[in-house]
Design a protein around this motif. Structure first.
Motif, mmCIF file in Angstrom:
data_model
loop_
_atom_site.group_PDB
_atom_site.id
_atom_site.type_symbol
_atom_site.label_atom_id
_atom_site.label_comp_id
_atom_site.label_asym_id
_atom_site.label_seq_id
_atom_site.Cartn_x
_atom_site.Cartn_y
_atom_site.Cartn_z
ATOM 1 N N ASN A 1 -1.532 -0.031 -8.006
ATOM 2 C CA ASN A 1 -2.877 -0.440 -7.586
ATOM 3 C C ASN A 1 -3.461 0.628 -6.668
ATOM 4 O O ASN A 1 -3.853 0.338 -5.533
ATOM 5 C CB ASN A 1 -2.803 -1.806 -6.891
ATOM 6 N N ASN A 2 -3.505 1.858 -7.162
ATOM 7 C CA ASN A 2 -3.916 2.997 -6.343
ATOM 8 C C ASN A 2 -5.261 2.783 -5.658
ATOM 9 O O ASN A 2 -5.447 3.154 -4.496
ATOM 10 C CB ASN A 2 -3.990 4.267 -7.189
ATOM 11 N N HIS A 3 -6.213 2.212 -6.387
ATOM 12 C CA HIS A 3 -7.571 2.049 -5.865
ATOM 13 C C HIS A 3 -7.822 0.658 -5.283
ATOM 14 O O HIS A 3 -8.956 0.343 -4.909
ATOM 15 C CB HIS A 3 -8.581 2.365 -6.966
ATOM 16 N N GLN A 4 -6.783 -0.152 -5.240
ATOM 17 C CA GLN A 4 -6.832 -1.461 -4.577
ATOM 18 C C GLN A 4 -7.883 -2.402 -5.171
ATOM 19 O O GLN A 4 -8.390 -3.296 -4.485
ATOM 20 C CB GLN A 4 -7.103 -1.278 -3.076
ATOM 21 N N ASP A 5 -8.207 -2.210 -6.440
ATOM 22 C CA ASP A 5 -9.267 -3.015 -7.051
ATOM 23 C C ASP A 5 -8.773 -3.894 -8.202
ATOM 24 O O ASP A 5 -9.581 -4.554 -8.875
ATOM 25 C CB ASP A 5 -10.400 -2.109 -7.548
ATOM 26 N N ARG A 6 -7.479 -3.940 -8.449
ATOM 27 C CA ARG A 6 -6.967 -4.695 -9.586
ATOM 28 C C ARG A 6 -6.879 -6.198 -9.293
ATOM 29 O O ARG A 6 -6.454 -6.609 -8.216
ATOM 30 C CB ARG A 6 -5.583 -4.186 -9.998
ATOM 31 N N PRO B 1 -12.443 -3.032 -4.056
ATOM 32 C CA PRO B 1 -11.389 -2.697 -3.097
ATOM 33 C C PRO B 1 -11.764 -3.072 -1.660
ATOM 34 O O PRO B 1 -12.939 -3.260 -1.365
ATOM 35 C CB PRO B 1 -11.302 -1.170 -3.235
ATOM 36 N N LYS C 1 -10.821 1.445 3.221
ATOM 37 C CA LYS C 1 -9.673 2.332 3.028
ATOM 38 C C LYS C 1 -8.608 2.166 4.103
ATOM 39 O O LYS C 1 -7.436 2.451 3.856
ATOM 40 C CB LYS C 1 -10.140 3.780 2.943
ATOM 41 N N TYR D 1 -5.929 -0.258 2.712
ATOM 42 C CA TYR D 1 -5.323 0.023 1.405
ATOM 43 C C TYR D 1 -3.827 -0.281 1.476
ATOM 44 O O TYR D 1 -2.983 0.607 1.575
ATOM 45 C CB TYR D 1 -5.572 1.477 1.008
ATOM 46 N N ASP E 1 -0.892 -1.762 -2.912
ATOM 47 C CA ASP E 1 -0.257 -1.043 -4.021
ATOM 48 C C ASP E 1 1.244 -1.288 -3.941
ATOM 49 O O ASP E 1 1.818 -1.327 -2.845
ATOM 50 C CB ASP E 1 -0.561 0.447 -3.907
ATOM 51 N N ARG F 1 -1.154 3.009 1.424
ATOM 52 C CA ARG F 1 -2.147 4.033 1.106
ATOM 53 C C ARG F 1 -3.308 4.018 2.099
ATOM 54 O O ARG F 1 -4.368 4.579 1.840
ATOM 55 C CB ARG F 1 -2.681 3.832 -0.317
#
Length: 283
Positions: free
Chosen positions: A100-105, A140, A143, A146, A149, A167
């Motif tokens: 979930n790199n971009h934290q939007d899933r 997301p 930052k 974050y 992930d 992250r």
């Protein structure tokens, strides 16, 4: 915050550090240049592996010579971001689609398939285990939050355990431990504890996890080190004794499993002319 600091301080004050060298066991096939997980299961003499995001939805069985012997397509799911593998005592496999790199899933999940030793087909449907983090309110988030992930998972006594990859823009080395039932459905991830690795983001993020065959050790992987917990009670893993193993080797290591109670297997991604190997270390 005070409680979290005290927990982290207690763990670090009871830790020991050791250095070891990796032994190259074999070169990985080109189909696994972005390997993100490795697992060993009962009744199988193969290493089971997957690639991460941007790759096909296949599970690979690799023999001891580094050749692909099985290639199983999971037909009812996609490889959004496969990051780890876990297995139960019967050898059922759980593919962790938890990146979930971009934290939007909003479709985080595990895909359960039966022990590959019990079937010969090259295609199979998975049982889907969905989950979410109750603490995440925005997709997301900012930052500095974050914190959702996951690249590190393992199975223990009916539950899947998840350890977050921090992250955050204000990286502080904190990794969080959650668990969900290892059964079909959509589950709220239950927060259990936190652990402070170290302060350097490039080497202190957790990229894989594994539990030993005797269920008495938990290993967490970073790009140049392993955190090994033992002497814990039930699932209070971070309250156990901590041994930090410096690997004297820095690469994109994202795959880890126990070969036996005294030996770890580690794999790294292929980058130009480096990596793409399966390594062995003795504990």
């Amino acid at each position: 915050m005070i409680r979290l600091f005290l927990i982290s301080f207690f763990i670090l004050s009871c830790s020991t550090t050791h250095q070891t060298q990796l032994k190259v066991l074999l070169d990985l096939p080109s189909d696994l240049k972005e390997i993100s997980a490795i697992e060993i299961i009962p009744q199988s003499n193969l290493y089971w592996m997957v690639n991460d995001s941007g790759n096909t939805n296949h599970l690979f069985g690799i023999n001891k010579k580094g050749k692909i012997e099985r290639k199983i397509e999971i037909t009812n799911v996609q490889n959004h971001d496969w990051e780890d593998l876990a297995s139960d005592l019967e050898g059922n496999l759980f593919i962790a689609d938890t990146g979930n790199n971009h934290q939007d899933r909003k479709n985080l999940a595990f895909y359960k398939i039966p022990n590959p030793s019990t079937f010969k087909e090259d295609k199979i449907e998975a049982e889907i285990i969905q989950y979410y983090f109750p603490e995440q309110e925005k997709f997301p988030p900012k930052k500095k939050k974050y914190l959702f992930d996951v690249e590190a998972t393992f199975y223990f006594e009916g539950y899947l355990y998840l350890i977050t990859k921090n992250r955050s823009s204000k990286f502080d080395g904190i990794a969080k431990l959650y668990k969900i039932p290892a059964q079909k459905g959509k589950h709220a991830a239950q927060y259990l504890a936190s652990f402070k690795t170290c302060d350097e983001i490039k080497t202190c993020q957790i990229t894989a996890a594994a539990i030993s065959p005797d269920q008495k050790q938990i290993a967490l992987l970073g790009h140049d080190k392993v955190w090994l917990f033992h002497n814990f009670q039930q699932d209070h893993f971070f309250n156990g004794s901590l041994k930090i193993i410096e690997l004297e080797h820095n690469s994109q290591k994202e795959s880890l499993c126990f070969l036996n109670n005294q030996t770890l297997l580690i794999a790294d991604e292929k980058k130009k002319n480096e990596g793409g190997n399966l390594y062995l270390i003795k504990l």
